[in-house]
Structure formats: C-alpha cells, structure tokens
Scaffold this motif. Structure first.
Motif, PDB file in Angstrom:
ATOM      1  N   UNK A  33       1.074  -1.135   0.108  1.00 21.80           N
ATOM      2  CA  UNK A  33      -0.414  -0.144  -0.259  1.00 21.80           C
ATOM      3  C   UNK A  33       0.948   1.369  -0.005  1.00 21.80           C
ATOM      4  N   UNK A  34       1.669   1.319  -1.474  1.00 21.43           N
ATOM      5  CA  UNK A  34       2.522   3.181  -1.058  1.00 21.43           C
ATOM      6  C   UNK A  34       1.302   4.042  -0.958  1.00 21.43           C
ATOM      7  N   UNK A  35       0.544   3.944  -1.464  1.00 19.67           N
ATOM      8  CA  UNK A  35      -0.444   4.957  -1.111  1.00 19.67           C
ATOM      9  C   UNK A  35      -0.650   5.726   0.272  1.00 19.67           C
ATOM     10  N   UNK A  36      -0.960   4.783   1.144  1.00 18.83           N
ATOM     11  CA  UNK A  36      -0.810   4.623   2.743  1.00 18.83           C
ATOM     12  C   UNK A  36       0.389   4.987   3.668  1.00 18.83           C
ATOM     13  N   UNK A  37       1.513   4.400   3.005  1.00 16.79           N
ATOM     14  CA  UNK A  37       2.428   4.215   2.977  1.00 16.79           C
ATOM     15  C   UNK A  37       3.177   4.054   2.468  1.00 16.79           C
ATOM     16  N   UNK A  38       3.608   5.149   2.529  1.00 15.25           N
ATOM     17  CA  UNK A  38       4.440   6.002   1.030  1.00 15.25           C
ATOM     18  C   UNK A  38       6.063   5.358   1.363  1.00 15.25           C
ATOM     19  N   UNK A  59      10.652   2.392   4.321  1.00 11.54           N
ATOM     20  CA  UNK A  59       8.964   3.902   5.228  1.00 11.54           C
ATOM     21  C   UNK A  59       9.618   4.821   5.000  1.00 11.54           C
ATOM     22  N   UNK A  60       8.708   5.971   5.125  1.00 13.71           N
ATOM     23  CA  UNK A  60       8.816   6.989   5.801  1.00 13.71           C
ATOM     24  C   UNK A  60       8.817   8.099   6.299  1.00 13.71           C
ATOM     25  N   UNK A  61       8.156   6.814   7.439  1.00 13.31           N
ATOM     26  CA  UNK A  61       8.548   7.108   9.226  1.00 13.31           C
ATOM     27  C   UNK A  61       9.722   6.288   9.602  1.00 13.31           C
TER      28      UNK A  61
END
Lengths: 335, 221
Positions: A205-210, A255-257
């Motif tokens: 899910x790259x949309x919600x978890x870029x 993951x971004x974060x």
C-alpha cells in the motif's frame, strides 16, 4: 530388521549384533565392506571417536550361516547450535515473516518449531512452502504497543536449542529493494542520466504507506559514491555525471517514517550521452568541425553543476557557488 | 493522601486540559489545508524524535527494570485509561477524515494532560525541563490538529478531554505501579506518534493541495 542410530561426532559407539550372545561369531560390514576384527569386542562392534565419514549402513552377519542378524543405519552428527532467527516486515502493514537457519550443519535431520506471542495471545505463524525455513504472520491489529516475542526451537535426535527475538511492530519494517531500476542517458546532455524505478512489488500500500528512496551512483573508475535522498517520486535525474564515463547506480527504499532501509537494488550501468564524432568529407564540413570543437571547450552551464541532485554539504555548497561564478566568467570569455 | 488531593488533581487536570481545546483561531491569514496537514505531520516527526531522548532519560530515572530494552510489563486495567493507538487494520483504513483527526485530537489532549501531571512529580530539574519543553511541543501539536479540523469544517470533539477519573480510584497504590503507569504512558505516546505519521500521510493524499481560505470566528471561552 534395520533402524537408524544417531550418534554425536567424537562419541564412542558400541553396536550389538541384535540378540546374539557376546561370544557369538559374527562378521560386521560397513556399507558392504567387511570390518576388521580389531574393531570387535566379542560380537560387539566398537567405533571409537566417530567422525562424519563413518556414517553408513552397518550390518551384522552370523559367522557360518551368513545370516543377516542385525542392520542399522548410523548417522553421525551434532546437536543443534543456537539457531539464527530473523523477522522482518517487507509488506507492512499486512504482516511480517520470520526466517531461520542453523549457523553450522548438524548432518542429521532437524525439526523446527516456532512460537509467536503477542502480549497474552499466541499467534500462528504459517509455514511457507518455499523457502522451507520461513513462516509468516498476518497483523490483526496495527500500531500495537505490545512487543512480539518469537521463539524458535530446533530439535534433533542429539539435542535441542532455541533462540528468542523480541521486537516492536515498527522496528522490523524493512521493504524489499526497488524494482526495475532503469538508467538512461539524456540526449544532448552529456552530464545527465535519467534514473527511474518502481516500488517493490511486495509493498502492498504505497499510497497510505509511502516509501522514500536513497540513490547512490559513481563512475566505475572511482570508489566513492554520491548519494541523494528522495522523499517522493520514483525517478531522478543525475546532473553532475562526468561526461563519457560509465556509471553504476543503485537505489534503496524505506518506509517514510518507520523501520530501516532496504538492501540496495540490483546495480544498473549507464553512460551519459556523448556527441557523435562527425565524418570529414568536404572542406565546409572541416570548418564546421573546428567550430564545433572550439565550442566544446565551453564549460557546461553553471546550473547543471550545482543542482540539487549533487551531494551537498555546507562547505561543498560554498565551493560549488564559487566554481559556478568562476566558470561563468570563463564562459563569457569564449562567447 | 487520597480523597482530597485526587479531587484537586482531577479538577486541575480538567481545567488544564480544556484550556487548549478552544484555540482562539480568529486568524484572517490564509491556511492552506494541505500545508497545515504537512505542518502537523512534521510536528509528529519532530515530537517522535524528541520523545526518544525524553523517554530514555525518564526511564533511566525510573531505574531498572523500566530502562531495560526488552521490558514488557503486563498491562493492568488502570493503564487502559491512557488512550491506545492500537486499532484493527481494516477499521483504521476505513476511518473518515473527521474520525481520523478526532481520534488524534482526543488522544493527544489526554496524553498531554497525563504528561503535565508527570511533570509536576518529576524528580530532577533536568527531567522537569525536558518534560516542560516536550509538553509545550505537544500542545503545539494539539493546536495544529485543531487547526486542521477547523479548516476542514469539522467540529472539535466535545466533552472533557482530561482523564475520566472514576471516583475513588487512588492515584497509585504504590511506587512500582506508579512507575508502570509512567512506562505505559510513554509507550502509548510513542506509538501514537508513529501512528499519527501514517494518519497524516493518508490525510495528505486525500486533501487536495488547493489553498483554502478561511475566516475563522473568534472563539472565546
């Protein structure tokens, strides 16, 4: 009747010839080859300090009748050392997988048992068909404060061993490397390379978890990498490539974060565009060539050197700007 | 000390906690909603980073076993008062923007309240200083979330945002249980900050980047 016997490396093994008396006359064979009498104690076969090469089929025959009285398959091995266990979430937030292996082989069959405990709940880790030493868990809840405790126990005929991992949901997030990395030269731009890639297909899910990306590149002839971190987008243009030099380029994802960086992607090679040499046939064309080669001494426009894409440290920026000004002045001389 | 001090504690908490709930956002400045969301997102990252240092210091102050890396104490019923970020995956995905923001707002308002109580009791000056700084930043986050909700036209969650104290519950019967409460507070706070990053990521994608000009009414209290 035959059976299997497991013994430790270095142990002393005594094999009895089934129900035969100690003083019966017997012949032992190992994999069909007769064993010398010096290894016998009566009808018992004594193997001292066994090693791996002594694994095999041992048979005992009654002396005169050559009846097979006993047969065993000896497997020499070791009890398991502490296994190596690794758990990782490359498909966050779907779940995670754990994989394991033994640091040294035991040479005999081992069975693995894995248990996953989350707070008070025991979760089932579904074993993967391939690879064998792997199982996966689906997250039911997200953003859990309770740690996961994974215990792996290895057992074989000679002993057992185990190891435990305790971790937070976020700590084990590590995507697979980016896929389909492509690097292409840019026509009429001798210092540019266009790099593009795709999110790893395992990331659901790259949309919600870029994901964010880390690009590294260097010409083959140099050892030092240049790095660029990109917080979004799956492409980047390198603008400070050395003209005519072949580059090696890799990308990693995170993951971004949360979690850690993926391994580096497969390396791709690319060389920036270079001008085709012109063929000399007429005088007019010779003049053209001369003019062309003069203009090739013009320094590249300053914006391309100090682009955002280049490695920038605060000191480097100062040097960059100075270099830009110097080259701008230089360029003016040639107009 | 039980009855009286608990009553005072609850009152103070309620007062403190309702104060930041109504920001006087009578600003005529233009708030780009997506910029507000980005700012809120950045704040959660900043706080998460700050918390790492703060938690390390605080857990060391609590001493072993609280500062051991694999320490996972049981969650007692009392610890459930701290709002948990844990949520069913599909439920989380299906949250409306309003619900998503409201959950964050409520959680941080209460967490802020608990943290402020912690601040009052902290042992060392350094710890009090760090906690104080963190509380200020956390309040900034609460206000930021309120700003986003207002700019999207959502009402701020009503009701007391302080810890709902069941009457007669003692603060903590003993020192160890109190420390356990503190441990879980910090853990929940950390998890909320991780979750918020994801919440705001989702919101970022859903809200169009167009600038939204709003005139917000002054809200007195």
């Amino acid at each position: 009747d035959s059976h299997i016997q497991y013994e430790r490396v270095g142990a002393d093994v005594t094999m009895k010839c089934g129900s035969m008396d100690w003083d019966a006359a017997v012949t032992w064979t190992a994999n069909g080859t007769d064993i010398d009498e010096s290894h016998l104690n009566g009808s018992y076969l004594i193997l001292k300090n066994v090693d791996l090469t002594q694994s095999g089929q041992y048979s005992c025959y009654e002396g005169s009748s050559w009846h097979l009285k006993y047969q065993t398959y000896l497997r020499v091995g070791t009890p398991p050392k502490e296994p190596v266990l690794m758990c990782r979430s490359n498909n966050y937030p779907k779940g995670f997988y754990c994989s394991w292996h033994l640091p040294t082989p035991t040479y005999i069959p081992n069975s693995f048992n894995i248990s996953v405990i989350h707070g008070t709940r025991e979760m089932v880790c579904e074993k993967d068909v391939f690879p064998k030493n792997r199982c996966h868990i689906r997250y039911i809840q997200l953003f859990s404060t309770v740690k996961y405790k994974v215990t792996l126990t290895v057992t074989n005929a000679l002993g057992k061993n185990s190891t435990t991992l305790t971790f937070d949901e976020f700590a084990i997030v590590k995507p697979d490397p980016p896929e389909s990395v492509v690097a292409k030269p840019v026509p009429n731009n001798p210092r540019r390379l266009e790099v593009s890639w795709q999110n790893p297909s395992s990331w659901p899910d790259p949309e919600s978890f870029p994901l964010k990306f880390f690009l590294r590149y260097r010409p083959l002839i140099l050892d030092q990498w240049q790095h660029v971190e990109l917080s979004d987008g799956t492409s980047h243009t390198i603008t400070d490539a050395y003209a005519g030099k072949e580059y090696i380029i890799q990308v990693a994802a995170k993951d971004n974060d949360i979690g850690t960086w993926s391994d580096w992607s497969v390396a791709v090679h690319a060389t920036p565009w270079t001008e085709e040499p012109k063929h000399l046939t007429t005088e007019a064309q010779i003049t053209e060539t001369t003019r062309a080669s003069t203009s090739s001494f013009m320094p590249p426009p300053t914006t391309k050197i100090c682009d955002k894409g280049a490695v920038v440290g605060s000191g480097a920026v100062a040097v960059c700007w100075t270099a830009g000004l110097v080259l701008a002045a230089y360029g003016v001389l040639f107009i | 000390p039980t009855g009286d001090s608990w009553g005072i504690f609850t009152f103070l908490c309620a007062a403190l906690c309702n104060l930041p709930a109504l920001p006087a956002l009578n600003c005529s400045e233009e708030l780009g909603t997506s910029q507000s969301i980005q700012k809120t997102y950045d704040l959660t990252r900043y706080l998460e980073h700050q918390l790492r240092t703060l938690a390390g210091t605080y857990l060391n102050y609590l001493g072993p076993p609280f500062n051991e890396p694999d320490f996972t104490p049981p969650r007692l019923a009392r610890a459930e008062r701290v709002p948990s970020a844990t949520v069913d995956l599909d439920l989380w995905r299906g949250l409306t923007d309003n619900a998503r923001l409201a959950a964050n707002y409520r959680a941080y308002s209460r967490l802020l309240c608990y943290l402020r109580a912690l601040d009052g009791q902290a042992g060392t000056a350094e710890l009090r200083h760090r906690l104080g700084h963190f509380c200020s930043s956390l309040q900034g986050l609460v206000l930021s979330i309120a700003g986003v909700m207002s700019s999207l036209g959502y009402p701020l969650p009503a009701g007391p945002l302080g810890p709902p104290a069941p009457p007669g519950t003692p603060v903590a019967p003993n020192d160890f249980l109190k420390k356990m409460d503190d441990f879980w507070l910090l853990k929940e706070l950390q998890t909320w900050l991780w979750r918020s990053a994801k919440d705001f990521n989702r919101l970022k994608k859903k809200v169009p980047p167009a600038v939204v000009t709003l005139r917000l009414e002054a809200r007195g209290f």
